[in-house]
Design a protein around this motif. Structure first.
Motif, PDB file in Angstrom:
ATOM      1  N   ALA A 148       0.672  -0.980  -0.218  1.00  0.00           N
ATOM      2  CA  ALA A 148       0.104  -0.106   0.215  1.00  0.00           C
ATOM      3  C   ALA A 148       0.609   1.065   0.229  1.00  0.00           C
ATOM      4  O   ALA A 148       0.606   2.650  -0.879  1.00  0.00           O
ATOM      5  N   ALA A 149       2.182   1.352   1.210  1.00  0.00           N
ATOM      6  CA  ALA A 149       3.045   2.942   0.532  1.00  0.00           C
ATOM      7  C   ALA A 149       3.660   2.498  -0.357  1.00  0.00           C
ATOM      8  O   ALA A 149       3.536   4.235  -0.742  1.00  0.00           O
ATOM      9  N   ASN A 150       3.944   1.458  -1.143  1.00  0.00           N
ATOM     10  CA  ASN A 150       4.042   1.508  -2.954  1.00  0.00           C
ATOM     11  C   ASN A 150       2.954   2.398  -3.375  1.00  0.00           C
ATOM     12  O   ASN A 150       4.096   3.369  -4.268  1.00  0.00           O
ATOM     13  N   LEU A 151       1.705   1.705  -3.078  1.00  0.00           N
ATOM     14  CA  LEU A 151       1.473   2.138  -3.935  1.00  0.00           C
ATOM     15  C   LEU A 151       1.097   4.104  -4.020  1.00  0.00           C
ATOM     16  O   LEU A 151       0.580   5.013  -4.722  1.00  0.00           O
ATOM     17  N   LEU A 152       0.971   4.571  -2.963  1.00  0.00           N
ATOM     18  CA  LEU A 152       0.708   5.624  -2.625  1.00  0.00           C
ATOM     19  C   LEU A 152       1.862   6.910  -2.767  1.00  0.00           C
ATOM     20  O   LEU A 152       2.321   7.696  -3.536  1.00  0.00           O
ATOM     21  N   LEU A 153       3.298   6.224  -2.597  1.00  0.00           N
ATOM     22  CA  LEU A 153       5.014   6.516  -3.713  1.00  0.00           C
ATOM     23  C   LEU A 153       4.339   6.444  -5.344  1.00  0.00           C
ATOM     24  O   LEU A 153       4.834   8.148  -5.315  1.00  0.00           O
ATOM     25  N   GLN A 154       3.479   5.313  -5.235  1.00  0.00           N
ATOM     26  CA  GLN A 154       3.536   6.116  -7.169  1.00  0.00           C
ATOM     27  C   GLN A 154       2.323   7.297  -7.691  1.00  0.00           C
ATOM     28  O   GLN A 154       2.803   7.725  -8.197  1.00  0.00           O
ATOM     29  N   ALA A 155       1.404   6.821  -6.573  1.00  0.00           N
ATOM     30  CA  ALA A 155       1.053   8.319  -6.765  1.00  0.00           C
ATOM     31  C   ALA A 155       0.888   9.982  -6.567  1.00  0.00           C
ATOM     32  O   ALA A 155       0.592  10.373  -7.529  1.00  0.00           O
ATOM     33  N   ALA A 156       1.860   9.607  -5.322  1.00  0.00           N
ATOM     34  CA  ALA A 156       2.295  10.811  -5.102  1.00  0.00           C
ATOM     35  C   ALA A 156       3.310  11.417  -6.468  1.00  0.00           C
ATOM     36  O   ALA A 156       3.327  12.203  -6.495  1.00  0.00           O
ATOM     37  N   GLU A 157       4.342  10.361  -6.803  1.00  0.00           N
ATOM     38  CA  GLU A 157       5.565  10.503  -7.692  1.00  0.00           C
ATOM     39  C   GLU A 157       4.575  11.146  -9.319  1.00  0.00           C
ATOM     40  O   GLU A 157       4.958  11.987 -10.013  1.00  0.00           O
ATOM     41  N   VAL A 158       3.211  10.937  -9.728  1.00  0.00           N
ATOM     42  CA  VAL A 158       2.482  11.745 -10.540  1.00  0.00           C
ATOM     43  C   VAL A 158       1.894  12.808 -10.146  1.00  0.00           C
ATOM     44  O   VAL A 158       1.159  13.868 -10.478  1.00  0.00           O
ATOM     45  N   ALA A 159       1.104  13.078  -8.692  1.00  0.00           N
ATOM     46  CA  ALA A 159       0.287  14.036  -8.751  1.00  0.00           C
ATOM     47  C   ALA A 159       1.225  15.124  -8.242  1.00  0.00           C
ATOM     48  O   ALA A 159       0.428  16.712  -7.777  1.00  0.00           O
ATOM     49  N   LEU A 160       2.031  14.963  -6.438  1.00  0.00           N
ATOM     50  CA  LEU A 160       2.278  15.864  -6.388  1.00  0.00           C
ATOM     51  C   LEU A 160       3.364  17.172  -7.190  1.00  0.00           C
ATOM     52  O   LEU A 160       3.902  16.273  -8.195  1.00  0.00           O
ATOM     53  N   PRO A 161       3.879  18.341  -6.736  1.00  0.00           N
ATOM     54  CA  PRO A 161       4.748  19.342  -7.303  1.00  0.00           C
ATOM     55  C   PRO A 161       5.904  18.884  -7.250  1.00  0.00           C
ATOM     56  O   PRO A 161       5.793  17.600  -6.405  1.00  0.00           O
ATOM     57  N   LYS A 162       7.296  18.920  -8.055  1.00  0.00           N
ATOM     58  CA  LYS A 162       8.233  19.033  -7.703  1.00  0.00           C
ATOM     59  C   LYS A 162       9.579  18.432  -6.639  1.00  0.00           C
ATOM     60  O   LYS A 162       9.498  17.512  -5.710  1.00  0.00           O
ATOM     61  N   GLN A 163       8.871  19.329  -5.817  1.00  0.00           N
ATOM     62  CA  GLN A 163       9.677  19.878  -4.503  1.00  0.00           C
ATOM     63  C   GLN A 163       9.211  18.641  -3.688  1.00  0.00           C
ATOM     64  O   GLN A 163       9.396  17.894  -2.674  1.00  0.00           O
ATOM     65  N   LYS A 164       7.304  18.757  -3.542  1.00  0.00           N
ATOM     66  CA  LYS A 164       7.246  17.795  -2.735  1.00  0.00           C
ATOM     67  C   LYS A 164       7.300  16.607  -3.020  1.00  0.00           C
ATOM     68  O   LYS A 164       7.235  15.809  -2.047  1.00  0.00           O
ATOM     69  N   LYS A 165       7.323  16.449  -3.987  1.00  0.00           N
ATOM     70  CA  LYS A 165       7.353  14.721  -4.676  1.00  0.00           C
ATOM     71  C   LYS A 165       8.837  14.167  -3.974  1.00  0.00           C
ATOM     72  O   LYS A 165       8.773  13.458  -3.965  1.00  0.00           O
ATOM     73  N   VAL A 166       9.970  15.290  -3.854  1.00  0.00           N
ATOM     74  CA  VAL A 166      11.595  15.130  -3.597  1.00  0.00           C
ATOM     75  C   VAL A 166      11.068  14.556  -2.432  1.00  0.00           C
ATOM     76  O   VAL A 166      11.684  13.514  -1.261  1.00  0.00           O
ATOM     77  N   LEU A 167      10.478  15.276  -1.124  1.00  0.00           N
ATOM     78  CA  LEU A 167      10.164  15.051  -0.270  1.00  0.00           C
ATOM     79  C   LEU A 167       9.408  14.259   0.636  1.00  0.00           C
ATOM     80  O   LEU A 167      10.154  13.659   1.236  1.00  0.00           O
TER      81      LEU A 167
END
Length: 143
Positions: free
Chosen positions: A71-90
């Motif tokens: 589930a955390a991996n799925l959340l990471l994939q969603a974050a990589e798609v949806a979040l802007p660059k700076q938040k994605k890096v964090l």
């Protein structure tokens, strides 16, 4: 969009993340909401969603189930798609720290136990069928 906001508010993310058996469901819901609505909601709700994502990653080492890692991996994939660059890096950095901590905790647990034991996700599933009185009784019998 309004339905997604209501769904996010009804999720009760903090409470769900703190319960081992609800953690995978909370991560899956959050990933669904991130993918579907992050760019469409207000900045305040975006900040809440981002904080929820980081909180989910921080909680991962304590959960110790295979479903939680998936589930955390799925959340990471969603974050990589949806979040802007700076938040994605964090978010990616937080996830990497959580995975390392998860592996260390799993390794130390195996070293301590040294005996064959059911995986924690199986135990959680089994104990999820018990009521509170039975859980207390089980807890008094054995670790």
């Amino acid at each position: 969009m309004a339905g997604t906001i209501e769904r996010y508010q009804k999720l009760g993310l903090k409470e769900s993340l703190n319960r081992i058996y609800d953690y995978p469901l909370a991560c899956n819901e959050l990933s669904f909401i991130l993918r579907g609505a992050y760019s469409k909601v207000s900045k305040n709700l975006q900040a809440l969603m981002f904080e929820g994502t980081l909180a989910a990653f921080r909680r991962l080492p304590e959960v110790q189930t295979r479903q939680a890692v998936s589930a955390a991996n799925l959340l990471l994939q969603a974050a990589e798609v949806a979040l802007p660059k700076q938040k994605k890096v964090l978010a990616v950095a937080e996830f990497k720290h959580a995975v390392v901590a998860h592996k260390r905790r799993s390794k130390s647990r195996q070293d301590e136990e040294g005996t064959a034991q059911l995986p924690q996700d199986v135990l959680v599933h089994i104990f999820s069928f018990l009521d509170m009185r039975s859980l207390v009784a089980v807890g008094l019998v054995c670790w």
